[in-house]
Design an enzyme around this catalytic site. Structure first.
Site, PDB file in Angstrom:
ATOM      1  N   GLU A  17     -10.598  -6.374  -0.555  1.00 55.63           N
ATOM      2  CA  GLU A  17      -9.335  -7.096  -0.361  1.00 55.63           C
ATOM      3  C   GLU A  17      -9.391  -8.415  -1.135  1.00 55.63           C
ATOM      4  O   GLU A  17     -10.406  -9.107  -1.113  1.00 55.63           O
ATOM      5  CB  GLU A  17      -9.121  -7.383   1.129  1.00 55.63           C
ATOM      6  CG  GLU A  17      -7.829  -8.141   1.385  1.00 55.63           C
ATOM      7  CD  GLU A  17      -7.467  -8.194   2.862  1.00 55.63           C
ATOM      8  OE1 GLU A  17      -7.335  -7.128   3.486  1.00 55.63           O
ATOM      9  OE2 GLU A  17      -7.322  -9.316   3.373  1.00 55.63           O
ATOM     10  N   THR A  48      -3.255  -9.228  -0.531  1.00 61.06           N
ATOM     11  CA  THR A  48      -2.551  -9.716   0.648  1.00 61.06           C
ATOM     12  C   THR A  48      -1.169 -10.265   0.283  1.00 61.06           C
ATOM     13  O   THR A  48      -0.853 -10.492  -0.891  1.00 61.06           O
ATOM     14  CB  THR A  48      -3.358 -10.808   1.384  1.00 61.06           C
ATOM     15  OG1 THR A  48      -3.533 -11.909   0.502  1.00 61.06           O
ATOM     16  CG2 THR A  48      -4.706 -10.297   1.840  1.00 61.06           C
ATOM     17  N   TYR A 145      -6.584  -2.944  15.483  1.00 59.02           N
ATOM     18  CA  TYR A 145      -7.368  -4.042  16.061  1.00 59.02           C
ATOM     19  C   TYR A 145      -8.383  -3.518  17.076  1.00 59.02           C
ATOM     20  O   TYR A 145      -8.028  -3.311  18.247  1.00 59.02           O
ATOM     21  CB  TYR A 145      -6.411  -5.048  16.722  1.00 59.02           C
ATOM     22  CG  TYR A 145      -5.382  -5.541  15.727  1.00 59.02           C
ATOM     23  CD1 TYR A 145      -5.589  -6.699  15.009  1.00 59.02           C
ATOM     24  CD2 TYR A 145      -4.231  -4.790  15.443  1.00 59.02           C
ATOM     25  CE1 TYR A 145      -4.678  -7.121  14.043  1.00 59.02           C
ATOM     26  CE2 TYR A 145      -3.315  -5.195  14.488  1.00 59.02           C
ATOM     27  CZ  TYR A 145      -3.549  -6.360  13.790  1.00 59.02           C
ATOM     28  OH  TYR A 145      -2.655  -6.759  12.823  1.00 59.02           O
ATOM     29  N   GLN A 176      -8.830  -4.853  11.675  1.00 57.32           N
ATOM     30  CA  GLN A 176      -9.141  -6.276  11.671  1.00 57.32           C
ATOM     31  C   GLN A 176     -10.660  -6.406  11.551  1.00 57.32           C
ATOM     32  O   GLN A 176     -11.400  -5.491  11.946  1.00 57.32           O
ATOM     33  CB  GLN A 176      -8.646  -6.868  13.014  1.00 57.32           C
ATOM     34  CG  GLN A 176      -8.922  -8.328  13.220  1.00 57.32           C
ATOM     35  CD  GLN A 176      -8.220  -9.182  12.182  1.00 57.32           C
ATOM     36  OE1 GLN A 176      -8.662  -9.226  11.028  1.00 57.32           O
ATOM     37  NE2 GLN A 176      -7.161  -9.860  12.571  1.00 57.32           N
ATOM     38  N   GLN A 212     -15.859 -21.044   7.642  1.00 61.02           N
ATOM     39  CA  GLN A 212     -15.135 -19.776   7.592  1.00 61.02           C
ATOM     40  C   GLN A 212     -15.231 -19.064   8.948  1.00 61.02           C
ATOM     41  O   GLN A 212     -14.220 -18.626   9.497  1.00 61.02           O
ATOM     42  CB  GLN A 212     -15.762 -18.918   6.479  1.00 61.02           C
ATOM     43  CG  GLN A 212     -15.398 -17.457   6.512  1.00 61.02           C
ATOM     44  CD  GLN A 212     -16.557 -16.570   6.049  1.00 61.02           C
ATOM     45  OE1 GLN A 212     -17.699 -17.015   5.933  1.00 61.02           O
ATOM     46  NE2 GLN A 212     -16.260 -15.323   5.785  1.00 61.02           N
TER      47      GLN A 212
HETATM   48  C1  LIG Z   1      -6.265  -5.145   7.511  1.00 65.08           C
HETATM   49  C2  LIG Z   1      -5.284  -6.265   7.787  1.00 65.08           C
HETATM   50  C3  LIG Z   1      -4.614  -6.874   6.718  1.00 65.08           C
HETATM   51  C4  LIG Z   1      -3.700  -7.911   6.950  1.00 65.08           C
HETATM   52  N1  LIG Z   1      -3.046  -8.480   5.873  1.00 65.08           N
HETATM   53  C5  LIG Z   1      -2.100  -9.425   6.093  1.00 65.08           C
HETATM   54  C6  LIG Z   1      -1.352  -9.983   4.997  1.00 65.08           C
HETATM   55  O1  LIG Z   1      -1.555  -9.615   3.836  1.00 65.08           O
HETATM   56  N2  LIG Z   1      -0.420 -10.937   5.275  1.00 65.08           N
HETATM   57  C7  LIG Z   1      -0.153 -11.353   6.567  1.00 65.08           C
HETATM   58  O2  LIG Z   1       0.720 -12.222   6.755  1.00 65.08           O
HETATM   59  N3  LIG Z   1      -0.846 -10.841   7.621  1.00 65.08           N
HETATM   60  C8  LIG Z   1      -1.795  -9.891   7.421  1.00 65.08           C
HETATM   61  N4  LIG Z   1      -2.492  -9.360   8.489  1.00 65.08           N
HETATM   62  C9  LIG Z   1      -2.237  -9.890   9.843  1.00 65.08           C
HETATM   63  C10 LIG Z   1      -1.102  -9.149  10.597  1.00 65.08           C
HETATM   64  O3  LIG Z   1       0.114  -9.308   9.913  1.00 65.08           O
HETATM   65  C11 LIG Z   1      -1.020  -9.758  12.003  1.00 65.08           C
HETATM   66  O4  LIG Z   1      -2.162  -9.408  12.740  1.00 65.08           O
HETATM   67  C12 LIG Z   1       0.243  -9.491  12.814  1.00 65.08           C
HETATM   68  O5  LIG Z   1       0.192 -10.325  13.974  1.00 65.08           O
HETATM   69  C13 LIG Z   1       0.402  -8.058  13.318  1.00 65.08           C
HETATM   70  O6  LIG Z   1       0.800  -7.196  12.345  1.00 65.08           O
HETATM   71  P1  LIG Z   1       0.850  -5.605  12.661  1.00 65.08           P
HETATM   72  O7  LIG Z   1       1.397  -4.957  11.483  1.00 65.08           O
HETATM   73  O8  LIG Z   1      -0.441  -5.152  13.209  1.00 65.08           O
HETATM   74  O9  LIG Z   1       1.977  -5.624  13.831  1.00 65.08           O
HETATM   75  P2  LIG Z   1       2.504  -4.529  14.841  1.00 65.08           P
HETATM   76  O10 LIG Z   1       1.880  -3.212  14.652  1.00 65.08           O
HETATM   77  O11 LIG Z   1       3.995  -4.613  14.819  1.00 65.08           O
HETATM   78  O12 LIG Z   1       1.972  -5.123  16.236  1.00 65.08           O
HETATM   79  C14 LIG Z   1       2.184  -6.494  16.573  1.00 65.08           C
HETATM   80  C15 LIG Z   1       2.134  -6.667  18.091  1.00 65.08           C
HETATM   81  O13 LIG Z   1       3.267  -6.040  18.672  1.00 65.08           O
HETATM   82  C16 LIG Z   1       2.888  -5.044  19.623  1.00 65.08           C
HETATM   83  N5  LIG Z   1       3.819  -3.924  19.449  1.00 65.08           N
HETATM   84  C17 LIG Z   1       3.876  -3.034  18.444  1.00 65.08           C
HETATM   85  N6  LIG Z   1       4.871  -2.138  18.642  1.00 65.08           N
HETATM   86  C18 LIG Z   1       5.465  -2.498  19.805  1.00 65.08           C
HETATM   87  C19 LIG Z   1       6.560  -1.975  20.556  1.00 65.08           C
HETATM   88  N7  LIG Z   1       7.241  -0.884  20.145  1.00 65.08           N
HETATM   89  N8  LIG Z   1       6.916  -2.590  21.720  1.00 65.08           N
HETATM   90  C20 LIG Z   1       6.227  -3.684  22.161  1.00 65.08           C
HETATM   91  N9  LIG Z   1       5.180  -4.222  21.497  1.00 65.08           N
HETATM   92  C21 LIG Z   1       4.801  -3.635  20.331  1.00 65.08           C
HETATM   93  C22 LIG Z   1       1.450  -4.676  19.267  1.00 65.08           C
HETATM   94  O14 LIG Z   1       0.724  -4.198  20.394  1.00 65.08           O
HETATM   95  C23 LIG Z   1       0.924  -6.028  18.753  1.00 65.08           C
HETATM   96  O15 LIG Z   1       0.535  -6.839  19.837  1.00 65.08           O
HETATM   97  C24 LIG Z   1      -3.443  -8.350   8.288  1.00 65.08           C
HETATM   98  C25 LIG Z   1      -4.133  -7.751   9.363  1.00 65.08           C
HETATM   99  C26 LIG Z   1      -5.045  -6.716   9.132  1.00 65.08           C
HETATM  100  C27 LIG Z   1      -5.779  -6.094  10.286  1.00 65.08           C
END
Ligand SMILES: Cc1cc2nc3c(=O)[nH]c(=O)nc-3n(C[C@H](O)[C@H](O)[C@H](O)COP(=O)(O)OP(=O)(O)OC[C@H]3O[C@@H](n4cnc5c(N)ncnc54)[C@H](O)[C@@H]3O)c2cc1C
Length: 285
Positions: A17, A48, A145, A176, A212
């Site tokens: 990444e 990212t 996660y 994560q 970090q």
């Molecule tokens: C590998 C990786 C790469 C990443 N890269 C970036 C990046 O490039 N840029 C950036 O800004 N961030 C990045 N992130 C961080 C990520 O955007 C955050 O962790 C964000 O808070 C959650 O994104 P998600 O797509 O997992 O959200 P979701 O899958 O939408 O989940 C978010 C929250 O909502 C809850 N949820 C999901 N669906 C529902 C539903 N139907 N009803 C109620 N609750 C629900 C979930 O349990 C969770 O608590 C990255 C994370 C990872 C693990």
């Protein structure tokens, strides 16, 4: 090449990444890191997406460099919390024009003090995934996660949400970062039990300095095994020893994951080619 096609010819993928520059002036130095990293032949490189969405053009630019000039599979991150639906469509069009055919679709977080532009938004990642699936063309990745997403009150519930996301069109998952492999194995068991069969790539961030790791713990609250806490304490005043211990730990962690059949290792390189080089040298494939 699509990531699902890579998975058809290889059991375990190794990916890197990188993060894009925030300004034009930083482009050159990041381009240098990306070129160095691609020379180690990862199966794919992901780029990212800035939390506020304002630098999305750099994600595309770096992903295009990876795909079209370095001949390496590229995965562009995309988040929907701060990017309106019409802008999402524009980004998909631009990625497609640049032949970038893999997207990591996420919700993202809204940065403190950030004012969302007017418009309609997807609330959760699964809605973005559904839209990209309908759009067609792309392989779609999702985030997961092993220690539960910080906003969800139980891992079980978080995995239910993950199932909805995968059923909406996710082809593979990237975790994560985590430092305790047992937590990952137990998560994987729960995920499979819920009927989620998408390949899961383990996100590994080698520890290279105290600042970090302090930041990571405050942001994600990840659990540190005793071995890690011990070397952090032992080498807190010796940055070189700490970095060596951090890289050695990452190598051990990855070798254990590979030996236990993980689908892939996704290394958070922090744009540091020597981190990737050292880790690759130490792992057994
Ligand atoms: C590998 C990786 C790469 C990443 N890269 C970036 C990046 O490039 N840029 C950036 O800004 N961030 C990045 N992130 C961080 C990520 O955007 C955050 O962790 C964000 O808070 C959650 O994104 P998600 O797509 O997992 O959200 P979701 O899958 O939408 O989940 C978010 C929250 O909502 C809850 N949820 C999901 N669906 C529902 C539903 N139907 N009803 C109620 N609750 C629900 C979930 O349990 C969770 O608590 C990255 C994370 C990872 C693990």
């Amino acid at each position: 090449m699509r990531i699902t096609e890579k998975l058809m010819v290889k059991d375990q993928l190794i990916s890197f990444e990188v993060f894009p520059p925030k300004t034009d002036s930083a482009f050159e130095s990041i381009e240098w890191s990306v070129r160095e990293l691609s020379a180690y032949n990862p199966d794919f490189m992901s780029v990212t997406y800035g939390a506020g969405g304002g630098t999305s053009q750099y994600t595309t630019k770096i992903a295009s460099l990876i795909k079209n000039r370095l001949d390496t599979t590229a995965l562009a991150h995309l988040t929907c919390a701060s990017t309106p639906k019409d802008k999402i469509k524009e980004i998909l069009d631009t990625l497609k024009e640049n032949h970038i055919d893999n997207i990591l679709a996420m919700r993202g977080d809204i940065p403190k003090g950030y004012e969302k532009p007017d418009g309609e938004y997807y609330e959760y990642a699964y809605e973005l995934v559904k839209y990209i699936k309908e759009y067609g063309y792309f392989d779609i990745g999702g985030a997961c996660y092993p220690e539960c997403h910080p906003e969800c009150d139980s891992l079980d519930k978080d995995i239910d949400h993950l199932k909805l996301k995968v059923d909406s069109g996710v082809d593979f998952l990237i975790t994560q970062l985590f430092y305790d492999n047992d937590t990952f194995y137990s998560f994987l068991q729960k995920v499979r039990k819920k009927g989620i069969y998408a390949p899961v790539f383990a996100g590994i961030m080698p520890i290279t300095n105290i600042k970090q790791i302090d930041r990571i713990i405050s942001l994600s609250g990840t659990k540190l095994p005793c071995e890690v806490s011990n070397f952090l304490e032992k080498y807190k005043d010796s940055p070189e020893d700490l970095e060596k211990a951090g890289l050695d730990f990452a190598i051990k962690q990855i070798n254990d994951l590979l030996a236990n059949g993980v689908n892939g290792i996704h290394i958070y390189t922090m744009n540091k080619p020597y981190v990737a080089r050292t880790v690759l040298k130490g792992i057994t494939r």
